[in-house]
Design an enzyme around this catalytic site. Structure first.
Site, PDB file in Angstrom:
ATOM      1  N   ASP A   1     -13.223   6.769  -1.499  1.00 31.89           N
ATOM      2  CA  ASP A   1     -12.412   7.864  -0.968  1.00 31.89           C
ATOM      3  C   ASP A   1     -12.969   9.214  -1.446  1.00 31.89           C
ATOM      4  O   ASP A   1     -12.352   9.928  -2.233  1.00 31.89           O
ATOM      5  CB  ASP A   1     -10.958   7.688  -1.405  1.00 31.89           C
ATOM      6  CG  ASP A   1      -9.999   8.561  -0.608  1.00 31.89           C
ATOM      7  OD1 ASP A   1     -10.438   9.199   0.366  1.00 31.89           O
ATOM      8  OD2 ASP A   1      -8.802   8.600  -0.962  1.00 31.89           O
TER       9      ASP A   1
ATOM     10  N   SER B   1      -3.719  15.272  -2.599  1.00 33.80           N
ATOM     11  CA  SER B   1      -4.914  14.480  -2.303  1.00 33.80           C
ATOM     12  C   SER B   1      -6.159  15.354  -2.287  1.00 33.80           C
ATOM     13  O   SER B   1      -6.141  16.481  -1.796  1.00 33.80           O
ATOM     14  CB  SER B   1      -4.771  13.795  -0.943  1.00 33.80           C
ATOM     15  OG  SER B   1      -3.812  12.779  -0.980  1.00 33.80           O
ATOM     16  N   GLY B   2      -7.244  14.804  -2.814  1.00 36.39           N
ATOM     17  CA  GLY B   2      -8.521  15.503  -2.810  1.00 36.39           C
ATOM     18  C   GLY B   2      -8.738  16.404  -3.998  1.00 36.39           C
ATOM     19  O   GLY B   2      -9.862  16.831  -4.257  1.00 36.39           O
TER      20      GLY B   2
ATOM     21  N   HIS C   1     -10.026  10.505   2.902  1.00 36.77           N
ATOM     22  CA  HIS C   1      -8.862  10.330   3.783  1.00 36.77           C
ATOM     23  C   HIS C   1      -8.267  11.667   4.219  1.00 36.77           C
ATOM     24  O   HIS C   1      -7.540  11.730   5.213  1.00 36.77           O
ATOM     25  CB  HIS C   1      -7.797   9.441   3.114  1.00 36.77           C
ATOM     26  CG  HIS C   1      -6.965  10.116   2.087  1.00 36.77           C
ATOM     27  ND1 HIS C   1      -7.219  10.034   0.735  1.00 36.77           N
ATOM     28  CD2 HIS C   1      -5.856  10.895   2.199  1.00 36.77           C
ATOM     29  CE1 HIS C   1      -6.308  10.721   0.062  1.00 36.77           C
ATOM     30  NE2 HIS C   1      -5.471  11.255   0.934  1.00 36.77           N
TER      31      HIS C   1
ATOM     32  N   GLY D   1      -0.047  16.111  -0.520  1.00 38.98           N
ATOM     33  CA  GLY D   1      -0.656  17.433  -0.528  1.00 38.98           C
ATOM     34  C   GLY D   1      -1.577  17.645  -1.713  1.00 38.98           C
ATOM     35  O   GLY D   1      -2.374  18.584  -1.724  1.00 38.98           O
TER      36      GLY D   1
END
Length: 225
Positions: free
Chosen positions: A74, A159-160, A27, A157
């Site tokens: 994801d 995320s990932g 995402h 922020g």
């Protein structure tokens, strides 16, 4: 630990899993041209031009059936235009074996440059948070964490970025419910062990390496919240 940036601004985290490959959440790149993204490695304070930082562009993106409505799968693998130089500040993270899951109640670390709360700004320095894996209210396809007796967790922020348990990256920061650090809903991560064979096939197919020796991720850390 990687910082994904557009025009010098951090928007997502990532994990170096091979000198030429970074793992992050699918995402994070939804609706974004990979050519406009810069991957920054070896960073601690994003507001400084640190000598340890390495900046690389993305050559190719590998996805695995990401569903933006449900946030299933994801995960994406970013092939870098060049190889990162591994050293004391930039190292390759260790991944689990296919299907190797972390136990419920395990103590893990979440990290990133995400906001310090729903209505708070993002920090300049890399943050770290001690979390515990849970199953209550956790989607069956995800790995979830809570911070016992505290309203703390991942935020926008983050995320990932990686979820690290016993030196191994078991999760990718995916989504939250009820706001940042709700104290009720757990934080959800993509389960890395579901994708290890796919990840290895990408690395083998695009580097010529039959194997890669996973090494411990190295990062300077601070407590989050």
């Amino acid at each position: 630990m990687a910082s994904l940036q557009q025009r010098g601004n951090h928007f997502c985290g990532g994990t170096l899993i091979h000198p030429r490959f970074v793992m992050t959440a699918a995402h994070c790149l939804s609706g974004i041209s990979p050519q406009r993204v810069q991957v920054v490695l070896g960073a601690h304070n994003l507001r400084r031009q640190e000598r340890t930082q390495q900046r690389l562009r993305i050559q190719r993106v590998f996805e695995n059936g990401f569903n933006p409505q449900t946030l299933r799968n994801d995960i994406v693998i970013l092939q870098l235009e060049g190889a990162a130089s591994t050293n004391a500040n930039v190292q390759v993270a260790r991944l689990p074996q296919q299907g190797q899951n972390v136990r419920v109640g395990s103590q893990c670390l979440a990290m990133g440059w995400g906001r310090l709360g729903n209505n708070r700004n993002s920090p300049a320095q890399l943050q770290e948070l001690n979390v515990t894996t849970v199953t209550a209210l956790c989607p069956t396809t995800n790995l979830c964490t809570l911070v016992p007796r505290r309203r703390a967790g991942i935020c926008f922020g983050d995320s990932g970025g990686p979820l690290i348990c016993n030196g191994i990256v078991y999760g990718i920061d995916s989504f939250i419910r009820g706001g940042c650090g709700s104290g009720f809903f757990p934080d959800s991560f993509a389960r890395v062990s579901d994708y290890v064979q796919w990840i290895n096939s990408i690395i083998r197919g695009h580097t010529g390496y039959a194997q890669w020796s996973w090494r411990r991720i190295a990062a300077r850390r601070q407590k989050l919240f």
